[in-house]
Structures are given as C-alpha cells and as structure tokens.
Design an enzyme around this catalytic site. Structure first.
Site, PDB file in Angstrom:
ATOM      1  N   GLU A 121      50.261  28.167  64.123  1.00  0.00           N
ATOM      2  CA  GLU A 121      49.761  27.716  65.421  1.00  0.00           C
ATOM      3  C   GLU A 121      50.536  28.349  66.578  1.00  0.00           C
ATOM      4  O   GLU A 121      49.962  28.690  67.603  1.00  0.00           O
ATOM      5  CB  GLU A 121      49.886  26.184  65.489  1.00  0.00           C
ATOM      6  CG  GLU A 121      48.746  25.534  66.237  1.00  0.00           C
ATOM      7  CD  GLU A 121      48.771  24.020  66.046  1.00  0.00           C
ATOM      8  OE1 GLU A 121      48.372  23.563  64.968  1.00  0.00           O
ATOM      9  OE2 GLU A 121      49.204  23.319  66.975  1.00  0.00           O
ATOM     10  N   ASP A 122      51.831  28.493  66.409  1.00  0.00           N
ATOM     11  CA  ASP A 122      52.680  28.843  67.560  1.00  0.00           C
ATOM     12  C   ASP A 122      53.400  30.185  67.495  1.00  0.00           C
ATOM     13  O   ASP A 122      54.161  30.502  68.417  1.00  0.00           O
ATOM     14  CB  ASP A 122      53.758  27.753  67.739  1.00  0.00           C
ATOM     15  CG  ASP A 122      53.147  26.397  68.056  1.00  0.00           C
ATOM     16  OD1 ASP A 122      52.024  26.366  68.573  1.00  0.00           O
ATOM     17  OD2 ASP A 122      53.791  25.374  67.770  1.00  0.00           O
TER      18      ASP A 122
END
Ligand code: ZN
Length: 174
Positions: free
Chosen positions: A61-62
């Site tokens: 996600e990051d």
C-alpha cells in the site's frame, strides 16, 4: 527466523522515509514491529508466515515494493496475507472502507489476526492534529473492522477494547 529478519530488513528499507502520524512521529517501522510483537506476545502466534506478513502488511500500500518481490522472497501464503490486508488505492475512501468490511468478514483467522493487531496499534496512536470529528469518525470505523476480527483472538480483543476506550476517554476530556 531468517525470513523474519529478512522481512524486517526489507520493511525497514522500504519504509525508511515514512513516519507515524501519531506516536510523536515515530519511525514507521516501530508500527510494524509492534504489530508483529502483539501477535507473538499476546496471541501466541509462532507461525512465521503470519509474523512476516505482519511486518510487511503495509509495503504494497505504501511503498514501491512489488508483489513479485514478495512472492519470490516469502512465498504465496505470505503474499496472500499481505494482499488480504491491502486496500485498492484506485478506489475512493468510502469504497475502500466498504470493500474492507466485506473482505474482513470472510477472511481467514490469520488475516483477521493481522488486521486486529494493526488496529490495536492504530487506535493507540491517533494523530494529535486530527480534529474531534475526524477522530470520532476514525474510531467508529476502526471499531467496525476490529470487531469483525475479535473472533480471532480473545487477548487481542481485550487489548483493542481497552485502547479504544482510552482513546474515547481522551476525546471526552477535550
Ligand atoms: Zn498498519
């Protein structure tokens, strides 16, 4: 053990420039270590695949880490756990939340454990610059997700409930 250390090494490099919004701006890796530690200490998880996924739960996600790397280094099961707790960032926030609620209800115990430990950590580190409405909204949302995971482990449920209550209490005194 070797894989676990590899997960830590990869996560620490991938998240090296990120800080927590709460927790006094602590390095992001602190959150990942906490999530894995909660699982090991309080849910007595010794399945390394769950702990590796816990450490790596935010990389897709990051960070720039790709699925293929995770598959190669950690195998299909760990990748599956990580993908199960990863939001589709092409969706809007409300769509993402809806999808998350749908997925978590049907998820495996391992995925529920990681999600619950993640929320145990997050609910105790609300960013201090959030206004009241945002905090209330976040806590309500967090509770909806976490409560669907309580079935996975009673000790983590207790930790979550007490941390949630502490965050609510801070809110009352504001
Ligand atoms: Zn997280």
């Amino acid at each position: 053990m070797n894989k676990l250390l590899k997960a830590l090494s990869i996560a620490s490099i991938a998240h090296k420039d990120q800080k927590r919004k709460g927790d006094g701006g602590a390095p992001y890796i602190n959150h990942l270590i906490e999530v894995a530690y909660l699982l090991s200490e309080y849910a007595q998880i010794n399945d390394c695949r769950v702990l590796e996924a816990a450490i790596l739960h935010d990389v897709l996600e990051d960070t720039a880490i790709q699925k293929e790397t995770l598959l190669e280094e950690f195998g299909q099961v760990v990748l599956f756990y990580i993908e199960s707790v990863t939001d589709d960032k092409t969706l809007s926030l409300s769509e993402r939340r809806e999808a998350q609620l749908r997925h978590i209800s049907a998820a495996s115990m391992e995925v529920k454990l990681i999600k619950l430990a993640d929320h145990c950590s997050n609910v105790a580190s609300i960013p201090p610059d959030w206004d009241r409405a945002r905090v209330v909204e976040y806590l309500e949302w967090s509770y909806q997700v976490a409560s669907k995971c309580f079935v996975a482990n009673e000790n983590l449920e207790k930790i979550y409930v007490s941390r949630f209550a502490a965050s609510m209490k801070v809110l009352e005194s504001v």
